[in-house]
Design an enzyme around this catalytic site. Structure first.
Site, PDB file in Angstrom:
ATOM      1  N   ASP A   1       5.200   4.614   2.229  1.00  0.00           N
ATOM      2  CA  ASP A   1       4.138   5.331   2.958  1.00  0.00           C
ATOM      3  C   ASP A   1       3.806   4.809   4.365  1.00  0.00           C
ATOM      4  O   ASP A   1       3.710   3.597   4.558  1.00  0.00           O
ATOM      5  CB  ASP A   1       2.806   5.213   2.200  1.00  0.00           C
TER       6      ASP A   1
ATOM      7  N   GLU B   1      -2.672  10.395  -4.853  1.00  0.00           N
ATOM      8  CA  GLU B   1      -2.439   9.235  -3.999  1.00  0.00           C
ATOM      9  C   GLU B   1      -2.746   9.609  -2.540  1.00  0.00           C
ATOM     10  O   GLU B   1      -2.784  10.789  -2.180  1.00  0.00           O
ATOM     11  CB  GLU B   1      -0.982   8.774  -4.115  1.00  0.00           C
TER      12      GLU B   1
HETATM   13  C1  FRU Z   1       2.378   6.290  -2.680  1.00  0.00           C
HETATM   14  C2  FRU Z   1       2.052   4.939  -3.303  1.00  0.00           C
HETATM   15  C3  FRU Z   1       0.594   4.610  -3.079  1.00  0.00           C
HETATM   16  C4  FRU Z   1       0.580   3.108  -3.141  1.00  0.00           C
HETATM   17  C5  FRU Z   1       1.902   2.766  -2.507  1.00  0.00           C
HETATM   18  C6  FRU Z   1       2.544   1.535  -3.079  1.00  0.00           C
HETATM   19  O1  FRU Z   1       3.711   6.456  -2.373  1.00  0.00           O
HETATM   20  O2  FRU Z   1       2.368   4.950  -4.673  1.00  0.00           O
HETATM   21  O3  FRU Z   1      -0.278   5.231  -3.980  1.00  0.00           O
HETATM   22  O4  FRU Z   1      -0.494   2.554  -2.462  1.00  0.00           O
HETATM   23  O5  FRU Z   1       2.749   3.866  -2.691  1.00  0.00           O
HETATM   24  O6  FRU Z   1       3.655   1.148  -2.337  1.00  0.00           O
END
Ligand code: FRU
Length: 482
Positions: free
Chosen positions: A22, A205
């Site tokens: 992300d 998320e």
């Molecule tokens: C989304 C996610 C988030 C988390 C991160 C962990 O892709 O699962 O919810 O904070 O990636 O790397």
């Protein structure tokens, strides 16, 4: 830097090496766009998360920066956001040198393994050197997981002018929770959103919330972005959104339809910039999907970001967002008019630079059936079509190149119900960059983003349509890495 490995994008951001997911902490400060990102510097698959960091002064050319945040005794550093605390409400800096404050989720891996239900909580860190280095706040966590939510993460913070407070939105399972604060350290719970609305096929998320003016009328609405994994319409992870109202405490919407920012399979966890001058909303997403992101056939690094995209809100029998790459990507470049031939109702052109370019054209409204085919000399190909009877776009990458590294990569064919803004002529744009395609119909009223892994570059474009094609152009886009 060479950046000449197989499949390496040339004008999209990708890390020098190793695993990225992300985008995090998108914030503009003193002429610099910051892009932090989920990063694991020891492997090409997901692991203990850090915040990697890159900066740009135009959203096109990026400079790699040292890692900004590393795991500590409270846990890995998961996704989050960043703000400029102009009034120094936190006391971390001064009004002359306001702190850049990052808020992120701590993920404690031992607790996660033991399923303690209390292994994700929110922390903050501040930077007094324009986002280069951070000091973690000694009072962390600032939002403990008192209810024991199994998933409790991805804080998005922004300054809410009307209530003169900081607003925090985060996700817990498949709900969004809202909080406010006067100092970024002490947070008051306000409300919850999501029970009876939206898609719930997976965990929610990476939320985001911001006001946006409807392009046609100037009316202001609030837009809530929620990524979901799994549960996207074309399988795996995807980003839905809601258009409604936010009064400083509650988000409400009368929307009944599910809306998705991009119905390609490779645009996830996208969020927008804080602290931009003016009213533009600029979005960056992770150009991958949790279904196969860790298996894609790149060797030295894994994954890239979407192009930064400007979001626009429309109302044409219901509110919807459009998204389109920021002007900086192509505005200095020369548009070429490709030489074409037409055979059996199919328009063709060949160009060795096709695979690192924007191709655009327009069709008259109402749009009738068409099919775009991009291919190489080995017959690997990717198609995008529009079916007027079903009012649907389809993107098929099943024969696009390497696909067998993951069972779920080749299929399904991606489908997107079409939306149009008003207008006599409908523009289409395709941004190709080595191993990704970003397709924008009608200025981005529909977006489809997909990665693909051809053994040779695509050099051949064809467009099958009975309608007159106008404004066909090819804009080669140079590498941003020297
Ligand atoms: C989304 C996610 C988030 C988390 C991160 C962990 O892709 O699962 O919810 O904070 O990636 O790397």
């Amino acid at each position: 830097m060479l950046y000449h490995e197989n499949f390496r994008p040339k004008y999209h951001f990708s890390p020098k090496s190793h695993w990225m997911n992300d985008p995090n902490g998108l914030v503009y400060h003193k002429g610099t766009y910051h892009l932090y990102y989920q990063f694991y510097p020891d492997s090409t698959v997901w692991g203990p998360m850090h915040w990697g960091h890159a900066t740009s002064d135009n959203l096109r050319d990026w400079k790699h920066q040292p890692i900004a945040l590393e795991p500590d005794s409270l846990g890995y550093i998961f996704s989050g956001s960043a703000v400029i605390d102009h009034q120094n409400t936190s006391g971390f800096g001064t009004e002359e040198n306001p702190p850049l404050v990052a808020m992120f989720t701590y993920h404690e891996p031992n607790g996660a393994q033991a399923k303690t239900n209390d292994y994700q909580y929110q922390g903050i860190a501040y930077s007094l050197d324009n986002g280069k280095t951070f000091t973690k706040y000694e009072g962390n966590p600032v939002v403990p997981n008192t209810e024991g939510f199994i998933d409790f993460r991805d804080p998005k913070v922004f300054w809410h002018e009307a209530s003169q407070k900081w607003i925090l939105i985060l996700v817990a399972g498949d709900r969004a929770l809202f909080y406010n604060s006067e100092n970024l350290k002490d947070w008051n719970y306000l409300s919850e959103f999501g029970k009876d609305t939206g898609a719930h096929g997976g965990v929610w998320e990476c939320p985001d919330l911001f006001p946006l003016k409807v392009a046609e009328t100037g009316e202001t609405k609030w837009v809530l972005l929620i990524s979901i994994n799994p549960g996207a319409p074309n399988s795996g992870s995807g980003t839905q959104y809601f258009v409604g109202e936010f009064d400083g405490e509650h988000f409400t919407t009368s929307q009944t339809e599910e809306l998705w920012i991009d119905l390609g399979r490779d645009n996830y966890a996208g969020i927008t910039y804080n602290n931009l001058p003016g009213e533009d909303r600029i979005f960056i997403g992770w150009m991958s999907n949790w279904e196969y992101g860790q298996q894609v056939p790149t060797e030295k690094w894994r994954s890239a970001m979407t192009l930064p995209r400007k979001l626009n809100l429309h109302n044409n029998n219901g509110y919807f967002l459009s998204n389109f790459p920021v002007a900086a990507i192509t505005d200095q470049l020369e548009k070429q008019k490709p030489e074409t031939i037409k055979e059996d109702g199919i328009l063709h052109f060949k160009n060795p630079k096709l695979n690192q370019a924007e191709i655009s054209f327009s069709l008259p409204s109402p749009v009738t059936d068409f099919e775009i085919m991009l291919s190489n000399d080995d017959g690997e190909r990717l198609s995008i079509s529009y079916n007027a009877a079903q009012n649907t776009y389809s993107l098929d990458r099943s024969l696009s190149g390497l696909t067998d590294f993951a069972d779920s990569f080749a299929k399904p064919v991606m489908k997107a119900p079409a939306r149009f803004t008003a207008g006599d002529s409908v523009p289409f744009s395709i941004f190709l960059d080595t191993s990704s395609i970003e397709f924008f119909a009608d200025g981005g009223a529909n977006a489809l983003t997909a990665v693909f892994f051809p053994k040779k570059p695509y050099t051949h474009f064809q467009l099958k349509t009975d309608a007159p094609v106008s404004e066909l152009s090819l804009t080669p886009i140079p590498s941003i890495w020297n």
